[in-house]
Design a protein around this motif. Sequence first.
Motif, PDB file in Angstrom:
ATOM      1  N   ASP A 187      38.719  40.676  55.330  1.00 11.16           N
ATOM      2  CA  ASP A 187      39.875  40.924  54.467  1.00 11.16           C
ATOM      3  C   ASP A 187      39.719  40.244  53.111  1.00 11.16           C
ATOM      4  O   ASP A 187      40.160  40.772  52.089  1.00 11.16           O
ATOM      5  N   ARG A 188      39.089  39.105  53.075  1.00  9.89           N
ATOM      6  CA  ARG A 188      38.878  38.414  51.800  1.00  9.89           C
ATOM      7  C   ARG A 188      37.910  39.197  50.913  1.00  9.89           C
ATOM      8  O   ARG A 188      38.109  39.288  49.696  1.00  9.89           O
ATOM      9  N   VAL A 189      36.892  39.769  51.530  1.00  7.07           N
ATOM     10  CA  VAL A 189      35.922  40.537  50.753  1.00  7.07           C
ATOM     11  C   VAL A 189      36.556  41.806  50.203  1.00  7.07           C
ATOM     12  O   VAL A 189      36.367  42.163  49.031  1.00  7.07           O
ATOM     13  N   ARG A 190      37.311  42.508  51.026  1.00  2.00           N
ATOM     14  CA  ARG A 190      37.921  43.748  50.526  1.00  2.00           C
ATOM     15  C   ARG A 190      39.045  43.473  49.530  1.00  2.00           C
ATOM     16  O   ARG A 190      39.348  44.323  48.687  1.00  2.00           O
ATOM     17  N   THR A 191      39.677  42.290  49.596  1.00  2.90           N
ATOM     18  CA  THR A 191      40.649  41.926  48.569  1.00  2.90           C
ATOM     19  C   THR A 191      39.965  41.754  47.222  1.00  2.90           C
ATOM     20  O   THR A 191      40.506  42.154  46.181  1.00  2.90           O
ATOM     21  N   VAL A 192      38.773  41.176  47.223  1.00  3.71           N
ATOM     22  CA  VAL A 192      38.000  41.053  45.987  1.00  3.71           C
ATOM     23  C   VAL A 192      37.673  42.436  45.431  1.00  3.71           C
ATOM     24  O   VAL A 192      37.767  42.674  44.217  1.00  3.71           O
ATOM     25  N   VAL A 193      37.317  43.373  46.311  1.00  5.67           N
ATOM     26  CA  VAL A 193      37.034  44.745  45.866  1.00  5.67           C
ATOM     27  C   VAL A 193      38.279  45.384  45.262  1.00  5.67           C
ATOM     28  O   VAL A 193      38.223  46.062  44.223  1.00  5.67           O
ATOM     29  N   ASN A 194      39.432  45.170  45.886  1.00  5.14           N
ATOM     30  CA  ASN A 194      40.670  45.739  45.360  1.00  5.14           C
ATOM     31  C   ASN A 194      41.007  45.179  43.974  1.00  5.14           C
ATOM     32  O   ASN A 194      41.390  45.925  43.060  1.00  5.14           O
ATOM     33  N   VAL A 195      40.865  43.873  43.806  1.00  9.20           N
ATOM     34  CA  VAL A 195      41.195  43.244  42.524  1.00  9.20           C
ATOM     35  C   VAL A 195      40.238  43.713  41.434  1.00  9.20           C
ATOM     36  O   VAL A 195      40.651  44.009  40.303  1.00  9.20           O
ATOM     37  N   LEU A 196      38.954  43.796  41.753  1.00  8.93           N
ATOM     38  CA  LEU A 196      37.981  44.264  40.768  1.00  8.93           C
ATOM     39  C   LEU A 196      38.233  45.711  40.377  1.00  8.93           C
ATOM     40  O   LEU A 196      38.099  46.083  39.205  1.00  8.93           O
ATOM     41  N   SER A 197      38.586  46.542  41.337  1.00  6.09           N
ATOM     42  CA  SER A 197      38.855  47.947  41.010  1.00  6.09           C
ATOM     43  C   SER A 197      40.087  48.083  40.126  1.00  6.09           C
ATOM     44  O   SER A 197      40.126  48.941  39.237  1.00  6.09           O
ATOM     45  N   ASP A 198      41.088  47.231  40.331  1.00  6.83           N
ATOM     46  CA  ASP A 198      42.255  47.242  39.440  1.00  6.83           C
ATOM     47  C   ASP A 198      41.856  46.867  38.015  1.00  6.83           C
ATOM     48  O   ASP A 198      42.310  47.486  37.046  1.00  6.83           O
ATOM     49  N   ALA A 199      41.005  45.848  37.886  1.00 10.93           N
ATOM     50  CA  ALA A 199      40.559  45.417  36.563  1.00 10.93           C
ATOM     51  C   ALA A 199      39.711  46.490  35.887  1.00 10.93           C
ATOM     52  O   ALA A 199      39.841  46.732  34.682  1.00 10.93           O
ATOM     53  N   PHE A 200      38.844  47.144  36.656  1.00  5.59           N
ATOM     54  CA  PHE A 200      38.045  48.234  36.094  1.00  5.59           C
ATOM     55  C   PHE A 200      38.938  49.379  35.627  1.00  5.59           C
ATOM     56  O   PHE A 200      38.693  50.006  34.586  1.00  5.59           O
ATOM     57  N   GLY A 201      39.989  49.666  36.399  1.00  7.14           N
ATOM     58  CA  GLY A 201      40.925  50.712  35.989  1.00  7.14           C
ATOM     59  C   GLY A 201      41.621  50.379  34.684  1.00  7.14           C
ATOM     60  O   GLY A 201      41.787  51.244  33.816  1.00  7.14           O
ATOM     61  N   ALA A 202      42.021  49.105  34.520  1.00  6.22           N
ATOM     62  CA  ALA A 202      42.649  48.699  33.261  1.00  6.22           C
ATOM     63  C   ALA A 202      41.676  48.813  32.096  1.00  6.22           C
ATOM     64  O   ALA A 202      42.058  49.203  30.990  1.00  6.22           O
ATOM     65  N   ALA A 203      40.400  48.484  32.333  1.00  7.91           N
ATOM     66  CA  ALA A 203      39.397  48.593  31.266  1.00  7.91           C
ATOM     67  C   ALA A 203      39.165  50.051  30.869  1.00  7.91           C
ATOM     68  O   ALA A 203      38.991  50.362  29.684  1.00  7.91           O
ATOM     69  N   ILE A 204      39.177  50.949  31.838  1.00  4.53           N
ATOM     70  CA  ILE A 204      38.988  52.376  31.532  1.00  4.53           C
ATOM     71  C   ILE A 204      40.177  52.917  30.744  1.00  4.53           C
ATOM     72  O   ILE A 204      40.013  53.675  29.781  1.00  4.53           O
ATOM     73  N   VAL A 205      41.390  52.521  31.157  1.00  3.57           N
ATOM     74  CA  VAL A 205      42.576  52.961  30.408  1.00  3.57           C
ATOM     75  C   VAL A 205      42.550  52.412  28.992  1.00  3.57           C
ATOM     76  O   VAL A 205      42.914  53.101  28.028  1.00  3.57           O
ATOM     77  N   GLN A 206      42.097  51.160  28.839  1.00  3.40           N
ATOM     78  CA  GLN A 206      41.969  50.571  27.505  1.00  3.40           C
ATOM     79  C   GLN A 206      40.984  51.357  26.651  1.00  3.40           C
ATOM     80  O   GLN A 206      41.220  51.600  25.460  1.00  3.40           O
ATOM     81  N   HIS A 207      39.873  51.778  27.252  1.00  2.00           N
ATOM     82  CA  HIS A 207      38.856  52.522  26.513  1.00  2.00           C
ATOM     83  C   HIS A 207      39.368  53.902  26.086  1.00  2.00           C
ATOM     84  O   HIS A 207      39.030  54.379  24.997  1.00  2.00           O
TER      85      HIS A 207
END
Length: 211
Positions: free
Chosen positions: A139-159
């Motif tokens: 669960d800790r590993v997949r939480t890291v994946v979830n947080v990173l995917s949220d950040a990547f989504g924000a970066a794509i929207v910013q772009h």
Amino acid sequence: CLTRKSPWAFIGGMRQAIVTAFGTDSSSATLPVTMMCVEKMGISPHIAKFVLPLGATVNMNGTALYEALTVIFIAQLHGVPMSGGHLFLVAFTSCLAAVGAAAIPSAGLVTMVMVLQAVGLDRYAGDLSMVFAIDWALDRVRTVVNVLSDAFGAAIVQHMSPLPPAGTPHAVEMRGLADAREEATSEQDLEGGNRQCEVQQEPEGMDTRIC
């Protein structure tokens, strides 16, 4: 490839959020740190405040992958063959179950029963007890994946957004222009209100102001 920036540099800037996600085991608990990290990476606060809370609620990529792989593992453990249709149903149901999962530790175990029922493996739901023994680490590993995917989504929207990144000279210049425009508009409204008042001269020599 979409933003033409190095993902490794972006992940390096998110290391504080990654450590927090691994330690707290919750996307919602990591949300303030995630917002702080993405703003330091140059993402507009307006975009971060919209994308990241939404992603922490519905964007559960790690949970979807975890549920799909666990169901396939249980099927192989009992020698149950799965066709292409079953695999598609597992992937589709896992995505829906991940969206409905709460952003709390081990929420994927609860929604995984839905995926097992979708492919007729609910009779093997007791095997989830084996997964529960190591779920605290997964669960800790997949939480890291979830947080990173949220950040990547924000970066794509910013772009893809016309808004400039926070802290850049262009953003500061646009903010200064916006403030100057608001000040000019306020002065024009004040002058317009003063022009509505006219002074009329009465025969007795008294001035009367009519507004």
